[in-house]
Write a protein that holds these residues in place. Structure first.
Motif, PDB file in Angstrom:
ATOM      1  N   PHE A 193      32.223  30.687  38.611  1.00  0.00           N
ATOM      2  CA  PHE A 193      32.498  30.959  37.208  1.00  0.00           C
ATOM      3  C   PHE A 193      32.172  29.710  36.391  1.00  0.00           C
ATOM      4  O   PHE A 193      32.183  28.587  36.910  1.00  0.00           O
ATOM      5  CB  PHE A 193      33.943  31.417  36.977  1.00  0.00           C
ATOM      6  N   THR A 194      31.875  29.897  35.118  1.00  0.00           N
ATOM      7  CA  THR A 194      31.497  28.795  34.233  1.00  0.00           C
ATOM      8  C   THR A 194      32.489  28.593  33.098  1.00  0.00           C
ATOM      9  O   THR A 194      32.314  27.676  32.300  1.00  0.00           O
ATOM     10  CB  THR A 194      30.110  29.060  33.611  1.00  0.00           C
ATOM     11  N   ARG A 195      33.529  29.433  33.037  1.00  0.00           N
ATOM     12  CA  ARG A 195      34.372  29.429  31.846  1.00  0.00           C
ATOM     13  C   ARG A 195      35.788  29.908  32.149  1.00  0.00           C
ATOM     14  O   ARG A 195      35.978  30.845  32.932  1.00  0.00           O
ATOM     15  CB  ARG A 195      33.724  30.341  30.792  1.00  0.00           C
ATOM     16  N   ARG A 196      36.754  29.245  31.510  1.00  0.00           N
ATOM     17  CA  ARG A 196      38.132  29.734  31.454  1.00  0.00           C
ATOM     18  C   ARG A 196      38.434  30.031  29.988  1.00  0.00           C
ATOM     19  O   ARG A 196      38.414  29.133  29.146  1.00  0.00           O
ATOM     20  CB  ARG A 196      39.101  28.669  31.979  1.00  0.00           C
ATOM     21  N   ALA A 197      38.694  31.285  29.663  1.00  0.00           N
ATOM     22  CA  ALA A 197      38.852  31.703  28.269  1.00  0.00           C
ATOM     23  C   ALA A 197      40.326  31.743  27.885  1.00  0.00           C
ATOM     24  O   ALA A 197      41.197  32.061  28.701  1.00  0.00           O
ATOM     25  CB  ALA A 197      38.233  33.084  28.053  1.00  0.00           C
ATOM     26  N   THR A 198      40.592  31.423  26.605  1.00  0.00           N
ATOM     27  CA  THR A 198      41.958  31.487  26.092  1.00  0.00           C
ATOM     28  C   THR A 198      42.277  32.862  25.512  1.00  0.00           C
ATOM     29  O   THR A 198      43.442  33.242  25.426  1.00  0.00           O
ATOM     30  CB  THR A 198      42.148  30.438  24.987  1.00  0.00           C
ATOM     31  N   ALA A 199      41.270  33.573  25.055  1.00  0.00           N
ATOM     32  CA  ALA A 199      41.479  34.891  24.446  1.00  0.00           C
ATOM     33  C   ALA A 199      40.331  35.793  24.895  1.00  0.00           C
ATOM     34  O   ALA A 199      39.904  35.724  26.043  1.00  0.00           O
ATOM     35  CB  ALA A 199      41.548  34.755  22.925  1.00  0.00           C
ATOM     36  N   TYR A 200      39.822  36.635  23.986  1.00  0.00           N
ATOM     37  CA  TYR A 200      38.695  37.485  24.354  1.00  0.00           C
ATOM     38  C   TYR A 200      37.518  36.621  24.745  1.00  0.00           C
ATOM     39  O   TYR A 200      37.255  35.599  24.110  1.00  0.00           O
ATOM     40  CB  TYR A 200      38.321  38.396  23.181  1.00  0.00           C
ATOM     41  N   PRO A 201      36.790  37.026  25.814  1.00  0.00           N
ATOM     42  CA  PRO A 201      36.980  38.230  26.628  1.00  0.00           C
ATOM     43  C   PRO A 201      37.910  38.030  27.818  1.00  0.00           C
ATOM     44  O   PRO A 201      37.832  38.786  28.766  1.00  0.00           O
ATOM     45  CB  PRO A 201      35.560  38.544  27.084  1.00  0.00           C
ATOM     46  N   GLY A 202      38.790  37.034  27.758  1.00  0.00           N
ATOM     47  CA  GLY A 202      39.754  36.771  28.824  1.00  0.00           C
ATOM     48  C   GLY A 202      41.092  37.380  28.486  1.00  0.00           C
ATOM     49  O   GLY A 202      41.154  38.532  28.071  1.00  0.00           O
ATOM     50  N   PRO A 203      42.184  36.592  28.602  1.00  0.00           N
ATOM     51  CA  PRO A 203      42.219  35.189  29.006  1.00  0.00           C
ATOM     52  C   PRO A 203      42.072  35.012  30.512  1.00  0.00           C
ATOM     53  O   PRO A 203      42.215  35.961  31.268  1.00  0.00           O
ATOM     54  CB  PRO A 203      43.600  34.747  28.525  1.00  0.00           C
ATOM     55  N   GLY A 204      41.775  33.736  30.901  1.00  0.00           N
ATOM     56  CA  GLY A 204      41.644  33.427  32.300  1.00  0.00           C
ATOM     57  C   GLY A 204      40.214  33.175  32.721  1.00  0.00           C
ATOM     58  O   GLY A 204      39.314  32.974  31.899  1.00  0.00           O
ATOM     59  N   ILE A 205      39.995  33.177  34.030  1.00  0.00           N
ATOM     60  CA  ILE A 205      38.674  32.921  34.596  1.00  0.00           C
ATOM     61  C   ILE A 205      37.747  34.096  34.331  1.00  0.00           C
ATOM     62  O   ILE A 205      38.112  35.259  34.547  1.00  0.00           O
ATOM     63  CB  ILE A 205      38.789  32.681  36.112  1.00  0.00           C
ATOM     64  N   LEU A 206      36.535  33.804  33.871  1.00  0.00           N
ATOM     65  CA  LEU A 206      35.515  34.828  33.636  1.00  0.00           C
ATOM     66  C   LEU A 206      34.395  34.629  34.649  1.00  0.00           C
ATOM     67  O   LEU A 206      33.554  33.729  34.488  1.00  0.00           O
ATOM     68  CB  LEU A 206      34.968  34.735  32.214  1.00  0.00           C
ATOM     69  N   PRO A 207      34.354  35.423  35.704  1.00  0.00           N
ATOM     70  CA  PRO A 207      33.343  35.229  36.751  1.00  0.00           C
ATOM     71  C   PRO A 207      31.926  35.485  36.244  1.00  0.00           C
ATOM     72  O   PRO A 207      31.694  36.317  35.361  1.00  0.00           O
ATOM     73  CB  PRO A 207      33.729  36.267  37.813  1.00  0.00           C
ATOM     74  N   ALA A 208      30.971  34.755  36.806  1.00  0.00           N
ATOM     75  CA  ALA A 208      29.555  35.033  36.571  1.00  0.00           C
ATOM     76  C   ALA A 208      29.113  36.168  37.490  1.00  0.00           C
ATOM     77  O   ALA A 208      29.783  36.492  38.469  1.00  0.00           O
ATOM     78  CB  ALA A 208      28.725  33.781  36.820  1.00  0.00           C
ATOM     79  N   ASP A 209      27.988  36.779  37.177  1.00  0.00           N
ATOM     80  CA  ASP A 209      27.505  37.919  37.955  1.00  0.00           C
ATOM     81  C   ASP A 209      27.048  37.503  39.342  1.00  0.00           C
ATOM     82  O   ASP A 209      26.482  36.415  39.543  1.00  0.00           O
ATOM     83  CB  ASP A 209      26.335  38.589  37.241  1.00  0.00           C
ATOM     84  N   GLY A 210      27.258  38.392  40.309  1.00  0.00           N
ATOM     85  CA  GLY A 210      26.733  38.206  41.657  1.00  0.00           C
ATOM     86  C   GLY A 210      25.262  38.572  41.717  1.00  0.00           C
ATOM     87  O   GLY A 210      24.581  38.700  40.697  1.00  0.00           O
TER      88      GLY A 210
END
Length: 808
Positions: free
Chosen positions: A780-797
């Motif tokens: 993953f490249t990003r931890r979001a605080t709100a949309y589109p999260g919150p939390g870890i946003l995985p990159a595509d496989g």
């Protein structure tokens, strides 16, 4: 431009003999002159587009090109200090011509392909003057899309920007709906640290109060992407990051009508259909494109559909007046699968525990411009532009550690209404035995952002209607902004090889906010015991003066040493101040950022075999806005707190080298086998902060090392590219927290990815295919605080794609 044709074969034959060249087919020969001095120009690259081959003029400005191809052929004449010239030759026998190149600053059409010093490489650089813009002494790159093997259906940014050094790329949007890139240690969040433009005009939500880009042009409609670093602040705005300018395609100039169909299919039910038409009829040029894209997404609850349209009309009223009008529409609806905790990511990155979150964007851009050659030395560009757009998000905003309990969802709506005008005047003048180029401009801009937050229904569909539109449960604010800027730069040619370019910018900024937010208190059972609307109204007015200077010196073998220093400034985003989000809060006394950027480097192209750009940079960032971890004293909920964290610096090395191995073996080969290496190292730390937990820490969202390297083979019928990308670990907040229970802060681990793409070409047909993330890395490249999260946003496989194109 002036071209004289002669059919005197005898004269051509004598010239060919004098040049000592053996003629094996039809030849085009001639002399290249300076349009002003009428002197011959040595070292001009004469490039044949169709045959991907080139020759160079000798000391007398003379060249000979031999071809066995059928006419017409298109030739590009390139030399530093002169505008790039394209010529279509339709004579079907040996031909002698005279070509007159105009010194920099004469070109009428500002969107002609430039920087064409070598067509084997997919990345080039801007000339010192392009249209009515000055780039002398500035770090810049130009990505030429038609020369690349990339997944155009998904705008794969890891491939598209592979040769731009120092970029941190967010890859949480596998469909390519939004672009997230940051340069030199600046946040990639919706590319907000770059001034993002299309054909030279703004495309972000609000250039002052909300400079985020929800719209990304379709790669299939793009001709090239121009990236200019921090020194562009004097001409394009105050940003630390610089400017990214998407240059759209124009209709072909070789015929009145051409149509291109593209159909792409990919993993996870991806379907992408596009059609473009364009052409030139006398003084009229047109281009139009429409794209429809849909898919289910790699993760659960990640479906989307998008529509993207673009129309451009150009009319040359007279030889010295060109009018152009653009219209862009983009809209999409995407389900948001939400973020993950660290444990959930390790268990299954594809899972989703949010099925009621949706995001909708509707973007409309308008532009009308006039390019006027007032004389052979003076040029005027007037560009008017406007934006009518909105973004809507609905869903459950609670921490990802909580299961969605149902009930009413949070709805946030942003509306953006902007209008602006920018006028530029460029003039060339004599300066002793040399020349000078003077540029001045004025920008007037007015924007209005309306931001509303309240509750929507308790269903699972994409409903963007408030339950109580007259009395919102969250907030209702209007953010008007006014901006005026005066700017000027001047190139002083101290000698033919050495230039000094000073510049200044005076900026007036007025931002306001007016509205209310609701304050609600509840008991332990969740019952409302207190409710009140808090009205607020603020206004901030400031004058900002920026200055800078750039130096450039041309070395032997088409090299250049360059350097510059420029002041920068970044206004706060009022539209962030009153969003109610349990994972994210903003300091109400947050203030503007300021500082400067400087860089120095060596770049060039050597005999069509090697292109390179190696530079060092330093960014001084004062009053830097960042995010630290805080906890709610009542609920003990950990959240990110956005405030002026302190002073910081970003410094590092950016390097890019690409070479054609076949040209070292045989310079006359038409095939190419290139290898490129793009490496950057960045050290970024907080120098001073009122928060003891921040002083001396690494700046967030700054990977210390990035490496992108690859190899490409190209022939007349086939092209293939293999690429490797590596990004070192980075922190997601200023306190350098390694972990947080709600996953909004913590380490973003290092990751690496392999991509492969290829294409087959036969006459009017083109077949493209490839596989992204070949080794199926889970990262993953990003931890979001709100949309589109919150939390870890995985990159595509791992995912595959195939595309078929036919051009008629």
């Amino acid at each position: 431009m002036r071209i004289c044709f002669s059919y005197h074969f005898l004269l051509s034959f004598i010239l060919i003999l004098s040049g000592g060249v053996e003629v094996l087919g039809q030849t085009i020969s001639g002399t290249v002159f300076d349009a002003e001095t009428k002197k011959q120009i040595q070292g001009v690259r004469v490039i044949c587009e169709q045959e991907n081959n080139a020759v160079t003029t000798n000391q007398n400005g003379f060249f000979i090109y031999t071809s066995k191809s059928k006419f017409p052929l298109e030739f590009v004449f390139f030399q530093y200090g002169y505008d790039v010239l394209r010529v279509n030759i339709e004579i079907q026998k040996d031909t002698l011509i005279s070509v007159y190149l105009k010194p920099v600053g004469y070109e009428l059409d500002p969107v002609e392909v430039t920087g064409a010093e070598d067509q084997n490489f997919s990345i080039t650089r801007l000339n010192p003057v392009e249209g009515t813009a000055i780039y002398a002494g500035k770090k810049n790159e130009v990505v030429v899309l038609d020369k690349m093997d990339v997944n155009k259906a998904t705008n794969n940014s890891r491939q598209v920007y592979a040769k731009i050094a120092g970029l941190n790329i967010w890859e949480s949007d596998g469909a390519g709906l939004q672009l997230g890139i940051g340069g030199r240690g600046l946040s990639p969040n919706r590319t907000s640290n770059f001034n993002t433009r299309q054909n030279g005009y703004d495309i972000s939500a609000d250039a002052l109060g909300y400079p985020e880009s929800y719209y990304t042009p379709a790669t299939e409609f793009l001709d090239r992407i121009e990236v200019v670093r921090g020194a562009s602040s004097l001409q394009y705005g105050t940003q630390f990051g610089g400017v990214v300018n998407f240059v759209m395609k124009q209709g072909t100039k070789l015929k009145p009508f051409e149509i291109t169909f593209r159909q792409s299919l990919g993993s996870f039910a991806l379907v992408n259909s596009s059609i473009t038409v364009g052409g030139t009829k006398k003084r009229f040029n047109y281009f139009a494109g429409f794209q429809y894209k849909q898919g289910e997404g790699w993760r659960n609850n990640a479906g989307f559909n998008q529509k993207n349209g673009f129309v451009s009309l150009s009319f040359k009223v007279r030889e010295h007046i060109l009018l152009n009008a653009d219209y862009t529409h983009m809209s999409y609806l995407a389900q948001q699968p939400g973020g993950l905790t660290d444990a959930m990511f390790r268990q299954d990155p594809k899972q989703s525990i949010r099925n009621r979150n949706w995001f909708n964007v509707n973007w409309n851009l308008f532009s009308f411009s006039a390019n006027i050659n007032l004389s052979s030395k003076s040029q005027l560009n007037i560009r008017n532009f406007g934006l009518l757009a909105d973004r809507k998000s609905v869903g459950f905003l609670g921490s990802i550690t909580r299961i969605d309990p149902g009930g009413n969802r949070d709805l946030i709506i942003g509306q953006f209404h902007n209008i602006g005008s920018e006028t530029r005047f460029l003039h060339r003048y004599a300066l002793g035995k040399n020349i000078g180029v003077f540029l001045s401009g004025i920008r007037v801009y007015a924007g209005q952002t309306i931001n509303q937050q309240g509750q929507s229904d308790s269903l699972s569909n994409a409903n963007f209607s408030f339950n109580h539109a007259d009395d919102l449960e969250g907030s209702d604010y209007t953010f008007p902004s006014r901006n005026m800027a005066l700017f000027s730069e001047n190139i002083f040619y101290i000698s033919q090889n050495f230039t000094i370019t000073p510049g200044v910018r005076l900026e007036y900024i007025n931002t306001k906010s007016k509205g209310y937010y609701k304050q609600i208190a509840t008991d332990l059972a969740g019952n409302i015991i207190f409710e009140q609307n808090i009205n607020s109204q603020t206004e901030r007015e400031r004058w900002v003066f920026l200055s800078g200077i750039g130096l450039a010196y041309k070395t032997k073998n088409a090299g250049e040493v360059y350097g510059n220093i420029s002041q920068n400034y970044r206004a706060i985003n009022f539209s962030d101040l009153q969003i109610s989000n349990p994972n994210y809060k903003v300091d109400p006394s947050i203030s503007d950022e300021y500082g400067y950027t400087t860089d120095a480097g060596w770049r060039g192209n050597w005999k069509r075999k090697l292109t390179y750009d190696v530079s060092v940079f330093y960014i001084n960032y004062k009053n830097r806005i960042g995010e630290v971890l805080e906890s709610d004293p009542q609920t003990l909920q950990v959240y990110r707190y956005r405030t002026n964290v302190g002073n910081s610096y970003n410094m590092g090395v950016e390097s890019f080298v690409e070479t054609d191995l076949l040209k070292w073996w045989n310079d006359s080969l038409k095939n190419s086998w290139t290898i490129f290496v793009n490496y950057s190292f960045i050290d970024s730390r907080y120098l001073k902060s009122s928060n003891a937990a921040v002083s001396g820490k690494y700046v967030e969202l700054v990977p210390r090392q990035t490496l992108r390297t690859g190899t490409s083979f190209k022939s007349k019928f086939i092209s293939a590219t293999l690429q490797y990308s590596y990004t070192a670990e980075q922190y997601s907040d200023a306190t350098n927290a390694t972990y947080s229970p709600n996953a909004v802060s913590g380490i973003v681990p290092a990751y690496w990815v392999w991509d492969f793409s290829m294409s087959l070409n036969y006459k009017r047909w083109r077949l493209e295919s490839g596989v992204n993330n070949m080794m199926n890395q889970m990262y993953f490249t990003r931890r979001a605080t709100a949309y589109p999260g919150p939390g870890i946003l995985p990159a595509d496989g791992r995912n595959f794609y195939v595309a078929l194109q036919v051009k008629i």
